[in-house]
Design a protein around this motif. Structure first.
Motif, mmCIF file in Angstrom:
data_model
loop_
_atom_site.group_PDB
_atom_site.id
_atom_site.type_symbol
_atom_site.label_atom_id
_atom_site.label_comp_id
_atom_site.label_asym_id
_atom_site.label_seq_id
_atom_site.Cartn_x
_atom_site.Cartn_y
_atom_site.Cartn_z
ATOM 1 N N MET B 442 -4.928 -12.303 -0.767
ATOM 2 C CA MET B 442 -4.918 -11.508 -1.992
ATOM 3 C C MET B 442 -5.186 -10.094 -1.889
ATOM 4 S SD MET B 442 -7.422 -11.765 -5.404
ATOM 5 C CE MET B 442 -8.858 -10.976 -4.518
ATOM 6 N N GLY B 443 -6.386 -9.595 -1.226
ATOM 7 C CA GLY B 443 -6.662 -8.282 -1.090
ATOM 8 C C GLY B 443 -5.555 -7.390 -0.126
ATOM 9 N N VAL B 444 -5.257 -7.990 1.208
ATOM 10 C CA VAL B 444 -4.290 -7.327 2.040
ATOM 11 C C VAL B 444 -2.597 -7.765 1.315
ATOM 12 C CG1 VAL B 444 -3.409 -7.047 4.316
ATOM 13 C CG2 VAL B 444 -5.896 -7.475 3.706
ATOM 14 N N ALA B 445 -2.432 -8.661 1.203
ATOM 15 C CA ALA B 445 -0.953 -9.259 0.875
ATOM 16 C C ALA B 445 -0.864 -8.456 -0.324
ATOM 17 C CB ALA B 445 -1.001 -10.661 0.529
ATOM 18 N N GLY B 446 -1.885 -8.378 -1.531
ATOM 19 C CA GLY B 446 -1.487 -7.707 -2.745
ATOM 20 C C GLY B 446 -1.071 -6.469 -2.470
ATOM 21 N N ILE B 447 -2.081 -5.620 -1.507
ATOM 22 C CA ILE B 447 -1.893 -4.081 -1.417
ATOM 23 C C ILE B 447 -0.636 -3.966 -0.518
ATOM 24 C CG2 ILE B 447 -2.827 -2.215 0.264
ATOM 25 C CD1 ILE B 447 -4.341 -2.374 -2.128
ATOM 26 N N PHE B 448 -0.240 -4.965 0.309
ATOM 27 C CA PHE B 448 0.975 -4.762 0.984
ATOM 28 C C PHE B 448 2.276 -4.855 0.033
ATOM 29 C CE2 PHE B 448 0.362 -5.887 5.663
ATOM 30 C CZ PHE B 448 -0.557 -4.925 5.998
ATOM 31 N N GLY B 449 1.900 -5.937 -0.865
ATOM 32 C CA GLY B 449 3.013 -5.974 -1.848
ATOM 33 C C GLY B 449 3.270 -4.563 -2.564
ATOM 34 N N MET B 450 2.166 -4.011 -3.252
ATOM 35 C CA MET B 450 2.266 -2.717 -3.757
ATOM 36 C C MET B 450 2.845 -1.565 -2.938
ATOM 37 S SD MET B 450 -1.367 -1.351 -5.756
ATOM 38 C CE MET B 450 -1.379 0.281 -6.311
ATOM 39 N N TYR B 451 2.632 -1.593 -1.670
ATOM 40 C CA TYR B 451 3.026 -0.398 -0.752
ATOM 41 C C TYR B 451 4.577 -0.634 -0.731
ATOM 42 C CZ TYR B 451 -1.393 1.320 1.019
ATOM 43 O OH TYR B 451 -2.763 2.002 1.196
ATOM 44 N N ALA B 452 4.862 -1.988 -0.645
ATOM 45 C CA ALA B 452 6.318 -2.223 -0.502
ATOM 46 C C ALA B 452 7.033 -1.655 -1.710
ATOM 47 C CB ALA B 452 6.673 -3.788 -0.420
ATOM 48 N N GLY B 453 6.347 -1.857 -2.860
ATOM 49 C CA GLY B 453 6.879 -1.435 -3.839
ATOM 50 C C GLY B 453 6.950 0.019 -4.157
ATOM 51 N N ILE B 454 5.818 0.756 -3.716
ATOM 52 C CA ILE B 454 6.023 2.101 -3.775
ATOM 53 C C ILE B 454 6.870 2.903 -2.722
ATOM 54 C CG2 ILE B 454 4.498 4.061 -3.432
ATOM 55 C CD1 ILE B 454 1.890 2.611 -3.899
ATOM 56 N N TYR B 455 6.868 2.201 -1.825
ATOM 57 C CA TYR B 455 7.863 2.824 -0.425
ATOM 58 C C TYR B 455 9.391 2.612 -1.114
ATOM 59 C CZ TYR B 455 4.512 4.007 3.101
ATOM 60 O OH TYR B 455 3.293 4.554 3.612
#
Ligand code: HEM
Ligand SMILES: [Cu+2]
Ligand SMILES: [Cu+2]
Lengths: 372, 607
Positions: B442-455
């Motif tokens: 959740m933590g890392v995967a969620g943040i990764f999803g967020m970064y994917a979206g931001i980039y």
């Protein structure tokens, strides 16, 4: 001083990284977007495979370093089942882990953008999708069946010959109660609790206000703190409760745990396999103890809420038990044990009313306190 | 996947709305002040940026907190003068006190789960993507949308203020179990700090309900002509299910909190019974059940974890397909598994309570249902892998994070299989195994999803690119660091090491991990510093980044890339384009990509 130095060094590092990043962006612009993208793509594709290889090595290396710090053989008969189930689950999930991670990074490397490659238009394939729905379902079903059989064993009734010990959590320690000579736990009620004398609130005296009658069975109950004793190879059932907030009886060596909830008794049982002395030898740690770790956050000293379970042989246990005095006698040492049961006259006059008066003031204090 | 069958199922309602907003959109352009454009904005894109930046601020605060308490775990008892400078009386002599440690852990958890990974993630991308990808001028109710942000903002202000009260912020864990959370006398953090925590969370629930209802209404009613439900990009489907989960479960959480407020302030006994507090005495409460709260909490709590991960899944599906130049594999299966996860998310909550004294027979149903939820999760993973297979992958930073997401989701999902099996959970519950599980999945995967979206959507948000080199460094360090931090924690958990301990040095059973804890702390600091690099990249590129010069820089099919490079309020100049196909025609019939707005050609192959 060294702190400022570190901060300066970190900032410098940041600046350098930023300059490099900036410079490479200019280079990219000079080279042209298309070419620089291809260049970056190659680097990242390569890093995919590097990460995969280093990652796999890391997994192995981590295991080599840490496997010696795990718990070793289960110290309870039931815990063996936890261990074998754990091993099976590690194997099953391990296989899936390696296959999927390897495919993920391998595909990423292999199918990186190439001039002459065309992406394969492959929007769906029913057969594949059915396969990877059905196989996980079957595997999981097997794991569930094994798991539930163990679950019902662990949470089911303790064997007939089990010794029963009551464990009560409080901020921040554990209280244990043995039933005493009559082999019966006396009644308790939380309003009788007195931290100096009556830790779990045994019903020792009549109290009209609280509508309670003294329970003779409570007067020989043995109540202890810190360390409890159980017998090797004899099932023990813990009846668990809490005096204040939720705690949890965590027994890593026995592979079990259960919450201690105020107002709602819970229980767990297990059969210890090795005495504490045996564990001290086999673990090579002369200070080894079976520690009860509180596993539910319960306040600022949660981390220090330790109890000890000492597993001993039956003979040692009998010797130990014979030395224990009922809490009632510790609380009221002048009572002659022979005359105590059922003779209210020998009760220290006024003990109970004094108690409840104290409680009453405590209660009003509390309702103020809790508003803050 | 055959889309041809659903052409023309667009309802009239959507069209009427769109037309209406057309007019609206033009209207707004003329008199915009600073306040109406940047502060009380009703433009969904600006609100999205507000959510994003507020979320990022909270991520930094929450992340910094974790660095602070990791210092204590890595170097128990050691003195760091900087801690006293930062925390004052909470770190007298440079060592964090237990009070401060627990307050930090609690606030870190609450902030990251709710403010960063819920509001920061779905708040940002639901607001940004829903109108842009379904072809709408704005949300169904821009006003409610604005309120949603400002309730979130207020929740943040209250949470922040709780850090400064005399008795400290709440310190009983993000799950806030009573009686600990109900009794100020049991823990100083449960005094004023807890009141503020509850107020903050109540405001947050309001924010997420306002947002959620809006997202649902918008997706159902405001799709452009031709955008049937089965042509929606997976991002929108994911955000749709996320909103439904939130709308159905947040009210239950709120009801749980209200009962808690009653118990705290009005002498009721919903959760309290048989309690004696040292130094205070026996409390009057009888007949309540502390377990009731746990049911209410986890009835939200479990769906909440999917509220966090579904948007990430949607983003990853979209970004991965675009950069693999290949359709997402198994659109219908992806959608079906999202649906299955959303439904099952409501019936597994008690797997957090296996050792709470739950009836074992009841527990066995939750085992079954919990392991059932692993099946749709597995399907998604296999589908992502197949999407990569024989693609032509472009490693944009968004793509890298999408791949990282899948890796993390696999690792963390697999440990869920341990925990869902109650007989194993009885050993693993509340140990570092749980910490490892949910931080990875959740933590890392969620943040990764967020970064994917931001980039991926940064160019659309700001009309500029992020710096690539910094992005790559950010990704690789974060990926490796995340594994170095959380992978070894599984071992600590297997050894039974409890979570939420301030110091392990007095435990015979756990002190063998001193060195490991130190190692984890060091890596955590490095990873945190790397996030600052990202932050710098973000703000620097916002103003100074390379300008976007083409309308569709990633060669993407979805509608947001048919708007101008810097779309105004209303998104499209002129009419909203009509949609003729699904979002994933990449590499079809030799075309690199075919935008959703391209009509289906007569000789186009069916698939
Ligand atoms: C493969 C499917 C999954 C299964 C079977 C599963 C199972 C579980 C179980 C049984 C627990 C409770 C463990 C305990 O406290 O003893 C748990 C904890 C948790 N899981 Fe999962 N999980 C899965 C996936 C996920 C996902 C996808 C997320 C988030 C996106 C997630 C987030 C969490 C969190 C946050 C906790 C801990 C909450 C806490 O106690 O603070 N899990 N999981
Ligand atoms: Cu405790
Ligand atoms: Cu859950």
């Amino acid at each position: 001083m060294s702190l400022y130095f570190t901060i300066a060094a970190v900032i410098l590092l940041f600046v350098i990284i930023f300059q490099i990043a900036k410079a490479s962006e200019y280079v990219d612009i000079l080279k042209g977007e298309e070419r620089s993208r291809k260049h970056n793509n190659k680097i990242n594709g390569f890093l995919m495979i590097v990460f995969l290889v280093l990652g796999l090595i890391g997994v192995y290396y981590c295991h080599e370093i840490l496997k010696g710090r795990l718990l070793g053989e289960s110290a309870s008969v039931e815990g063996e089942k936890v261990d074998s189930m754990m091993n099976l689950t590690i194997i099953v999930t391990g296989i899936v882990f390696f296959i999927t991670q390897i495919l993920l990074f391998w595909f990423s490397y292999k199918y990186q953008e190439k001039e002459n490659r065309k992406a394969f238009f492959f929007p769906h394939n029913n057969r594949l999708e059915v396969i990877w729905t059905v196989i996980p379902t079957i595997v999981l079903t097997v794991l569930v069946i094994i798991g539930l059989r163990n679950w019902f064993l662990f949470t089911g009734d303790a064997p007939q010959n089990a010794m029963v010990v009551e464990v009560t959590g409080k901020q921040f320690g554990w209280i244990y109660r043995y039933p005493g000579k009559d082999n019966e736990f006396g009644k308790k009620y939380f309003r009788n609790i007195d931290d100096a004398t009556n830790w779990v609130g045994l019903v020792w005296a009549d109290n009209a206000e609280m509508n309670q009658k003294a329970d003779p069975a409570a007067k020989d109950d043995i109540v202890l703190q810190q360390t409890m004793y159980v017998v090797k190879n004899k099932p023990v059932k813990l009846v668990i409760g809490s005096r204040d907030v939720i705690h949890d009886v965590g027994l890593p060596h026995f592979r079990l745990k259960m919450d201690a909830v105020p107002g709602i008794p819970t229980s767990l049982w297990f059969t210890p396999k090795f005495t504490t002395a045996e564990m001290q030898k086999s673990s090579g740690n002369p200070n080894f103890e079976y520690e009860i770790a509180c596993d539910q956050i319960c306040g600022n000293n949660h981390f220090a809420m330790k109890g000890i379970i000492r597993v001993v042989t039956q003979e040692e246990f009998d010797v130990w038990l014979a030395q224990q005095k009922p809490l009632y006698l510790t609380a009221f040492p002048d009572n002659n044990p022979a005359t105590v049961p059922g003779s209210p006259a020998t009760n220290p006059a006024g003990a109970a009313p004094a108690d409840s008066a104290k409680n009453a003031t405590a209660v009003t204090m509390v309702s103020n306190e809790r508003k803050n | 996947m055959n889309n041809e069958g659903v052409i023309g199922t667009q309802t009239d309602v959507g069209h009427v709305h769109a037309a209406h907003h057309d007019h609206d959109g033009d209207h707004h352009h003329h008199h915009e002040t600073f306040i109406s454009k940047y502060i009380f904005s009703m433009d969904h894109k600006m609100i999205a940026k507000q959510f994003l930046i507020t979320g990022m601020v909270w991520a930094i605060i929450g992340g910094l907190m974790s660095v602070l308490f990791r210092m204590q775990l890595g170097y128990p008892g050691e003195s760091f003068p900087i801690l006293e400078t930062l925390l004052g009386k909470w770190a007298k002599g440079g060592t964090i006190t237990p009070e401060a440690y627990y307050a930090l852990v609690t606030t870190h958890g609450t902030v990251l789960v709710f403010f960063v990974l819920t509001a920061g993630l779905s708040g940002t991308f639901a607001n940004f993507l829903i109108p842009l990808q379904i072809g709408a001028r704005d949300m169904a109710s821009p006003f409610m949308n604005m309120l949603s942000y400002w309730f979130f903002f207020a929740a943040g202000v209250v949470m922040l203020s709780s850090i400064f009260v005399e008795t400290g912020p709440f310190s009983g864990g993000w799950t806030a179990y009573p009686p600990l959370s109900a009794l100020g006398s049991a823990s100083p953090g449960s005094k004023t700090g807890m009141d503020l925590w509850l107020i903050s969370m109540a405001l947050f629930v309001v924010s997420s309900l306002l947002g959620g209802l809006n997202y649902i209404a918008t997706i159902l009613n405001m799709r452009t002509k031709g955008m049937s439900m089965t042509r929606l990009p997976l991002t929108i489907w994911a955000l749709f299910f996320t909103a439904i989960l939130g709308v159905l479960s947040f009210p239950v959480l709120l009801s749980g909190f209200i009962l808690l407020i009653f118990d705290r302030n009005f002498g009721t006994s919903f959760y309290l019974s048989d309690i004696f507090i040292q130094g205070v005495g026996a409390l009057p409460n009888e007949g309540g059940s502390a377990i009731l709260y746990q049911h209410l909490f986890w009835f939200l709590g479990h769906p909440e974890v999917y509220i966090i991960i579904l948007p990430a899944m949607g983003i990853v599906s979209e970004v991965m397909s675009t950069n693999a130049r290949k359709p997402i594999f198994g659109y219908m299966a992806m959608l079906g598994s999202l649906f299955a996860i959303a439904v099952l998310a409501f019936v597994v909550w008690a797997h957090h309570m296996f050792v709470s004294g739950l009836n074992p027979f009841l527990g066995s149903f939750f085992v079954l249902l919990t392991l059932l939820i692993a099946v749709p999760s597995a399907i998604k993973v296999f589908n992502w892998l197949t999407t990569l297979w024989r693609g032509n992958l472009r490693f944009t930073a968004g793509m890298l994070y999408s791949i990282g997401f899948v890796s993390m989701f696999i690792s963390g999902g697999l440990t869920g299989i341990f925990l869902g099996n109650s007989a194993l959970d009885i050993h693993l519950h509340d140990t570092y195994f749980i910490i490892a599980h949910f931080h990875i999945v959740m933590g890392v995967a969620g943040i990764f999803g967020m970064y994917a979206g931001i980039y991926h959507w940064f160019p659309k948000m700001f009309g500029r690119y992020l710096n690539n080199t910094l992005s790559y460094i950010h990704f690789w360090v974060t990926l490796a660091g995340a594994y170095l931090i959380f992978w070894p924690m599984h071992y600590e958990g297997l050894a039974g090491m409890p979570r939420r301990y301030y110091d392990y040095s007095n435990w015979e059973s756990f002190k063998q991990f001193v060195g490991l804890n130190q190692f984890i702390t060091i890596v955590a600091i490095i990873v945190f510093a790397t996030q600052l690099l990202f932050l710098f990249n973000f703000f620097y590129s916002m103003y100074k980044g390379r300008k976007v010069t083409s309308q569709n820089p990633w060669g993407s099919n979805t509608l947001e890339w048919t708007t101008p490079i810097n779309p105004g309020h209303g998104n499209w100049v002129g009419e909203i384009p009509e949609v003729h196909r699904w979002a994933y025609d990449y590499g079809k019939d030799g075309h690199d990509y075919i935008s959703q707005t391209t009509p289906v050609g007569a000789d186009e192959s069916r698939h």
